[in-house]
Design a protein around this motif. Structure first.
Motif, short mmCIF file in Angstrom:
data_model
loop_
_atom_site.label_atom_id
_atom_site.label_comp_id
_atom_site.label_asym_id
_atom_site.label_seq_id
_atom_site.Cartn_x
_atom_site.Cartn_y
_atom_site.Cartn_z
N GLU B 167 37.14 70.03 53.09
CA GLU B 167 37.73 70.39 51.79
C GLU B 167 37.06 71.65 51.24
O GLU B 167 37.72 72.54 50.71
N THR B 168 35.72 71.70 51.35
CA THR B 168 34.98 72.85 50.83
C THR B 168 35.35 74.10 51.59
O THR B 168 35.59 75.16 51.00
N LEU B 169 35.39 74.00 52.92
CA LEU B 169 35.75 75.14 53.76
C LEU B 169 37.12 75.69 53.35
O LEU B 169 37.31 76.90 53.22
N ARG B 170 38.08 74.79 53.15
CA ARG B 170 39.44 75.23 52.82
C ARG B 170 39.47 75.93 51.46
O ARG B 170 40.17 76.93 51.30
N LEU B 171 38.72 75.42 50.50
CA LEU B 171 38.69 76.05 49.18
C LEU B 171 37.92 77.37 49.18
O LEU B 171 38.22 78.26 48.39
N ALA B 172 36.92 77.48 50.07
CA ALA B 172 36.01 78.63 50.01
C ALA B 172 36.37 79.73 50.98
O ALA B 172 35.66 80.73 51.04
#
Lengths: 242, 242
Positions: B167-172
């Motif tokens: 999730e973090t990777l996709r947002l960042a």
């Protein structure tokens, strides 16, 4: 037993805490197009600090963050978000801790746990400061809002923690906007633009901002705001699903 | 002294570590429009895990993360980014730790530090897997890439940690794109779109994607790619300042 005797007893013994780990809370307050920050001032010192604390051995980290914030500032039901862990070996603040405790008539024994190295887990929130009534805890004289651009020097590495929280807030604003619950039930694009301008500390071009904020897909247009001059009245919006 | 005697000695005694705190690394690998994840399999068990470890008492957290990753997988010079701390009280894995150690012929004494509750600090990276050659450490049989959508069940709460990292990777992705260093020196919009589609696991509309990625202000257009059909050749881009 007075409150101060409780404090003495607590801090002079070794509390059952997760050793070497602390929590620091960066609470941004927004109101009237101003951005402020919540700071404590320790009793009988000139030490200003972020509200922080420790994790009980049998306590979830997220519960600890909410408890610490409430114990230090009285604030409840805040949407706290983790943002960074500060983990340098030089996070060891024996002498400052000794002075803070001394300011409260508390003596730290040798090998007191506050002399350890601490890694600190940072949490932040952005709240409507007009709806919050912070109050100092037993260790502090004051718990007040300070203009973000005129804050006093803070203890430990709290200035650095604050800076990192501000960077995170600015990057995350699109994504956290709904959760922060800062706007009235219905609002104009202009109101939301003021919030962004205040947090980002820069003027934004209205047409660009409108295109960008609408492209997030979180706003629903409802009706024109009622004013005398109908054709100049701005549209009102609300968050989708709210 | 064999490597295994070293391991036994290390784990049967109490290492000088920050108690109750661990690190877990989620390493995403990208290549040929596939997204993979790096997992260890512990010796003589069916236990698959993220590469993780502990922080020395006198070691900066960020140094510890790089050291742990290198010790467990052999990977060096990786751009690791903190993403979340996992801090529930039920992060206490006595029995699984005992079996992992037993698989290596190591006996955990009563009150071994691995029986404690741990909060775990998650780090993630996205690397070009064709340029990485991971190898298992002394405790593991294998250290391999697994298709993100076909991973085995992981020990502890590692499936949850992986999910949060994703999730973090996709947002960042917008913000970290330059640092991840995944693209060749010059690339087409199509190449960067493939990277996004692979990470997000969805098809993107070319015109929308092109507008969005150019609006980030991180790309510089250089020249048309040389092909036979000049008027159909796509432009090449590079990151500004690279």
């Amino acid at each position: 037993m007075t409150e101060n005797t409780d404090l003495k007893e607590y801090w002079e013994n070794k509390p059952r805490l997760l050793p070497n780990v602390s929590i620091d809370c960066v609470i941004f307050g927004f109101h009237d197009n101003q951005l402020k920050i919540l700071l404590l001032k320790y009793k009988n010192t000139e030490y200003y600090a972020l509200p922080g604390g420790f994790i009980n051995l049998e306590e979830d980290l997220s519960d600890a963050a909410l408890r610490v914030l409430e114990e230090r500032t009285g604030l409840r039901d805040i949407y706290l978000e983790q943002f960074h862990v500060f983990g340098k070996t030089d996070r060891r603040y024996d002498e400052t801790h000794r002075q803070i405790m001394a300011g409260n008539g508390i003596t730290m024994k040798p090998n007191h746990f506050l002399m350890n190295r601490f890694i600190s887990i940072g949490y932040y929130a952005l709240i409507d400061l007009s709806k919050a009534a912070p109050k100092p805890d037993g260790l502090s004289d004051t718990c007040d809002w300070y203009d973000l651009y005129k804050i006093p020097s803070l203890i430990f590495d709290h200035n650095e923690i604050l800076q990192k929280a501000l960077e995170t807030l600015r990057l995350a604003l699109d994504e956290k906007l709904v959760g922060f619950n800062l706007l009235p039930e219905t609002f104009t694009i202009n109101e939301i633009q003021k919030l962004y301008e205040t947090v980002l500390n820069e003027k934004l071009v209205r047409s660009n901002f409108q295109r960008k904020i609408l492209s997030l897909g979180i706003l629903e247009r409802i009706e024109k705001k009622m004013t005398g001059a109908a054709n100049k009245a701005p549209y009102l919006y609300k968050f989708i699903g709210e």
